[in-house]
Scaffold this motif. Structure first.
Motif: not given
Length: 348
Positions: A222-250
């Motif tokens: 819960p705290a991670f999702w809240k902190a992630l969605h509050a991140e202002e850098n959209e590119t970094a936020r979406d990259y982290i979400l995509m990493s989490l959703l795909t499990g692919a290498r950085r």
């Protein structure tokens, strides 16, 4: 005066002219990511290869025993046109005598040093297949620098075992195992290149390694999702979400390209050149992952899903954004790479 055509043209005839320093100096750079070749009308097979980065190299392009061969002669302007023509004439003479200079150059001999073998491995094998070759070069430069001038025929299994032990003591077991793996790969490739020796790293026993087991715990989510969605850098936020959703290498997520995405099939195809295993992979995209991609595609003017300002053109690991997110969430000892294990823990 012969007028050079645009780099995009495929006409070999228009790219063939008598080499002069003035003409070679003003050659335009390729408009795409491929090398452009220009041919000397005075010396059979002599060509100049121009890269998008501005590097120019003399090569000899000939058919030898019915097979097309490209033999590197040397960089321009370090080599003059006259020197390149002289070397090309020597190679043409060897071909006329029934020899194959390209095959001879590919082969590895006992008197080659480890540095020569590594340079050949890097240029002929690693760079064409792996984008992440720089880390391998750094590993070699750091831990095998004292072996650079050793002849490969003089390296024994006992030498490798001793090196493995020293690195394990001084730099850690993980690093020691990676160095031995690199040596094993180098000698395997030397054998493939017709070297007749034995691989001294073939049966060196690796240190046992304990895999990192950190991943997002259920009570941290819960705290991670809240902190992630509050991140202002959209590119970094979406990259982290995509990493989490795909499990692919950085590195794969960072360099994700729009031409790798099939929206209709909901798949992401990672080409073999980007894959650690050297084989292409296809990842099925979930609905949340597709939603991120659709949103980003609507406003994208880059070939990369996550563009960056650096030389690569794509995002490099956003350490500052990641630190803001985990600090905001009150989470410690969590790395972006741990997101791969987080997906695995959810799927288990």
């Amino acid at each position: 005066m012969h007028k050079l055509d645009a780099i995009g043209s495929k006409s070999v005839a228009r790219r063939k002219f008598g080499f002069t320093k003035r003409l070679l100096d003003k050659l335009p750079l390729p408009a795409n990511s491929q090398r452009a070749y220009f041919y000397d009308s005075l010396t059979r097979g002599l060509a100049l290869a121009g890269s998008p980065a501005g590097k120019k190299v003399f090569v000899l392009y000939r058919k030898v025993a019915g097979r097309p061969e490209r033999i590197t002669i040397g960089p321009y302007p370090d080599l003059t046109i006259e020197q390149a023509r002289g070397r090309a004439a020597e190679l043409n003479g060897a071909i006329a005598r029934g020899e194959n200079p390209a095959r001879d150059k590919r082969s590895v001999r006992d008197e080659n040093t480890l540095a020569e073998l590594f340079d050949k491995y890097l240029e002929d094998h690693l760079k064409p297949k792996r984008k992440q070759w720089a880390s391998t070069k750094a590993l070699f430069d750091l831990h095998l620098k004292n072996w650079r001038l050793r002849k490969i025929s003089e390296i024994r299994r006992t030498d490798v075992i001793g090196l493995h032990t020293r690195i394990g003591t001084n730099s850690g077991k993980h690093t020691a195992n990676r160095v031995v793996e690199l040596l094993r790969a180098l000698f395997n490739r030397a054998i493939a290149w017709e070297w007749n020796g034995l691989n001294p790293a073939a049966k060196v026993e690796a240190f046992p390694e304990r895999e990192r087991e950190r991943f997002l715990q259920p009570d941290e989510l819960p705290a991670f999702w809240k902190a992630l969605h509050a991140e202002e850098n959209e590119t970094a936020r979406d990259y982290i979400l995509m990493s989490l959703l795909t499990g692919a290498r950085r590195s794969n997520v960072q360099s994700m390209n729009w031409n790798e995405i099939n929206f209709q099939a909901a798949t992401w195809r990672i080409p073999e050149i980007k894959s650690k295993s050297g084989e292409a992979m296809t990842i099925t995209l979930s609905a949340p992952a597709l939603a991120i991609l659709h949103t980003r595609k609507a406003s994208s003017d880059s070939q990369f899903v996550f563009p960056g300002v650096g030389k690569s053109g794509h995002l490099i690991e956003p350490k500052s954004a990641w630190k803001r997110i985990i600090d905001r969430a009150g989470i410690s000892d969590l790395r972006i790479h741990d997101l791969r294990r987080t997906l695995g823990s959810w799927q288990a």
